[in-house]
Design a protein around this motif. Structure first.
Motif, PDB file in Angstrom:
ATOM      1  N   SER A 171       0.569   4.202  94.956  1.00  0.00           N
ATOM      2  CA  SER A 171      -0.717   3.747  94.435  1.00  0.00           C
ATOM      3  C   SER A 171      -0.534   2.754  93.298  1.00  0.00           C
ATOM      4  CB  SER A 171      -1.530   4.938  93.928  1.00  0.00           C
ATOM      5  OG  SER A 171      -2.705   4.511  93.264  1.00  0.00           O
ATOM      6  N   ILE A 175      -2.119   7.606  88.965  1.00  0.00           N
ATOM      7  CA  ILE A 175      -2.210   8.920  89.611  1.00  0.00           C
ATOM      8  C   ILE A 175      -2.321   9.954  88.489  1.00  0.00           C
ATOM      9  CG2 ILE A 175      -1.071  10.591  91.108  1.00  0.00           C
ATOM     10  CD1 ILE A 175       0.435   8.231  92.390  1.00  0.00           C
ATOM     11  N   VAL A 178      -1.760  15.871  90.762  1.00  0.00           N
ATOM     12  CA  VAL A 178      -1.094  16.041  92.056  1.00  0.00           C
ATOM     13  C   VAL A 178      -0.976  17.523  92.374  1.00  0.00           C
ATOM     14  CG1 VAL A 178       1.044  15.663  93.358  1.00  0.00           C
ATOM     15  CG2 VAL A 178       0.240  13.912  91.781  1.00  0.00           C
ATOM     16  N   ALA A 192      -3.746  14.050  95.783  1.00  0.00           N
ATOM     17  CA  ALA A 192      -3.547  13.237  94.578  1.00  0.00           C
ATOM     18  C   ALA A 192      -4.881  12.685  94.119  1.00  0.00           C
ATOM     19  CB  ALA A 192      -2.569  12.091  94.855  1.00  0.00           C
ATOM     20  N   LEU A 194      -6.675   9.755  91.952  1.00  0.00           N
ATOM     21  CA  LEU A 194      -6.430   8.407  91.445  1.00  0.00           C
ATOM     22  C   LEU A 194      -7.558   8.005  90.500  1.00  0.00           C
ATOM     23  CD1 LEU A 194      -5.504   6.647  94.824  1.00  0.00           C
ATOM     24  CD2 LEU A 194      -4.082   8.146  93.408  1.00  0.00           C
TER      25      LEU A 194
END
Length: 501
Positions: A171, A175, A178, A192, A194
């Motif tokens: 990405s 991030i 997770v 995840a 973002l």
């Protein structure tokens, strides 16, 4: 093969110091199964990808192939978010570099390809580094802006099955969180979160149990789907308009329930509740997920091929929140299949140019990438919906698959290959040829090809059709047919379609 399988491999998250600055207005997400991107240490759960058969040269070609496909996006700079499947679950994690910035800086004096093709013994920390670090280096070597990376945790499966693959997120947005959700009989689902221009986008990367047409494995996929659905329900109870992208290789057709009614409850349609009624997302008690395969005409729905039919194992499914005017929003009708004819797709049939070990390594993957575009909106309005240029109101897919069409103008006559050995070359794998020759033996069934003199196995995937075909021909009989050139365990073969017999 060196048998050294870790009892438990801890989760880790490799993050660059700062992500590449990406415009938060519009961005692209790609989902891609890279077909066994295994690392350089020669230690593998698959014999084909262990020393000595899987060389550093093979690994270099696979890295370059993945990068070349990703450079088809973002005007050569790659997509903003990539959801990967089939990166190797590293079998020697305690020996190699594990942190992305360290790996990139420590080994920057040469490109990945130069290191792997140098003929020198790789330093132990480099040789044992996981494949996602090598892939990140390949991207940097090729001039792609850097990514933050999250990789799923893996450990021995509760059924005793060893895990060969992991999922990953690359990405260019930060991030922030997770998680790995372990599943029975399959790879853990990677979740995840973002930060997309100050808006939260949750992505799930899936790789469910294989065998889409196998009713015996569907209950395992049902379990995989239940893990995902339970987590999704938690998210949507807290925020019914949460922005969620669910992607990966589901080893299910998008219309699994219609394609295989004998299976009863299916993972993708009945448990996860993926469906195609786009307008239904606007109903308070309607569906909360929409499968983007419905964006394409039925004849164009296909990312992989199995027994001469297009499959849709690769999927991207979006939540209700991606249709409203808060946070992240889907850009209508931007879902596409990354089949680039003459590159990763064979001319004419447009079948995937899959990875092959022949000629030092050739091809890409047995799956095409899929992609869609998204954007951020600042209205903050969950009562307003995107305008649909051609909205889809049909919840279910058709009951049949889409056949692979082989245009006559793309069938080459073997007799036209006059150069010695011209047939048995890696670029010809997956192509269709008009063949004539004589049956040279029946156990196994082989023919000697006119002109080239090559002796190849003749194979038909359908057992009944294969039995009938073999029983009709004896040694010395002449054969003429159109078939795909393939390989199985290093042996060349012609693969016939039952429909063409």
């Amino acid at each position: 093969m060196r048998a050294r399988i870790p009892i438990f491999v801890p989760f880790f998250l490799s993050v660059l110091v700062s992500a590449w600055p990406v415009s938060a207005r519009e961005f692209e997400v790609v989902v891609y199964n890279v077909e066994n991107l295994f690392d350089a240490d020669g230690v593998s759960l698959f014999d084909d990808y262990a020393t000595p058969g899987y060389t550093h040269g093979h690994f270099a070609r696979k890295l370059e192939g993945v990068s070349a496909v990703m450079q088809r996006y973002g005007e050569g700079k790659g997509p903003d978010v990539i959801l990967f499947q089939e990166l190797e679950a590293d079998q020697t994690p305690e020996e190699g570099d594990a942190w992305l910035p360290t790996f990139l800086s420590r080994w920057s004096e040469r490109s990945a390809g130069d290191w792997l093709r140098s003929g020198d013994e790789l330093p132990a920390a480099m040789a044992s580094a996981p494949s996602h670090l090598w892939l990140a280096k390949q991207f940097v070597d090729d001039g792609l802006p850097p990514y933050e990376i999250a990789v799923s945790e893996y450990r021995p499966d509760p059924t005793g099955r060893d895990i060969a693959h992991v999922n990953a997120v690359f990405s260019r947005f930060p991030i922030t969180r997770v998680r790995t959700h372990h599943t029975e009989g399959a790879r853990g689902i990677l979740e995840a979160t973002l930060d997309v221009g100050g808006h939260e986008l949750i992505v799930f990367v899936n790789h469910w149990k294989s065998g889409a047409s196998n009713a015996e494995t569907e209950p395992i996929r049902v379990g995989n789907a239940r893990v995902l659905r339970n987590r999704l329900d938690e998210i949507l109870r807290a925020d019914p308009h949460a922005d969620v992208i669910i992607g990966g290789d589901f080893n299910s057709q998008y219309n699994q329930k219609q394609r295989y009614p004998q299976m009863g409850a299916t993972a993708i349609n009945d448990v996860l509740r993926s469906q195609g009624d786009e307008y239904g997302l606007r109903q308070r008690r309607g569906p909360d997920l929409y499968n983007l395969w419905f964006e394409l005409p039925e004849a164009q729905r296909g990312s992989d091929v199995f027994r001469d039919e297009w499959g849709t194992l690769m999927q991207m499914i979006i939540s209700r929140g991606l249709h409203d005017f808060r946070g992240v929003q889907y850009v209508d009708n931007t879902f596409t299949v990354g089949a680039f004819e003459g590159f990763n797709a064979h001319p004419g049939t447009r079948r995937p140019v899959r990875w092959q070990f022949a000629d030092g390594g050739f091809g890409f993957s047995d799956h095409f990438p899929i992609s869609a575009r998204f954007r951020t909106v600042e209205n903050g309005d969950t009562r307003r919906w995107i305008e649909l240029a051609r909205g889809h109101a049909r919840a279910n897919g058709p009951s049949r698959g889409v056949p692979v069409v082989v245009p006559a103008e793309h069938v080459q006559d073997v007799a036209s290959l006059t150069e010695a050995g011209a047939l048995l070359r890696a670029p010809n794998l997956g192509r269709h040829f008009r063949v004539s020759g004589v049956v040279s033996q029946t156990r196994p069934f082989k023919m000697r090809v006119d002109g080239s003199g090559a002796e190849l196995t003749v194979w038909i995937h359908d057992r009944d059709a294969r039995t009938r075909f073999y029983s009709r021909h004896a040694e010395g009989d002449r054969l003429e047919f159109v078939a795909e050139l393939g390989q199985f365990r290093g042996e060349w073969q012609f693969v016939l379609s039952p429909d063409g017999l």
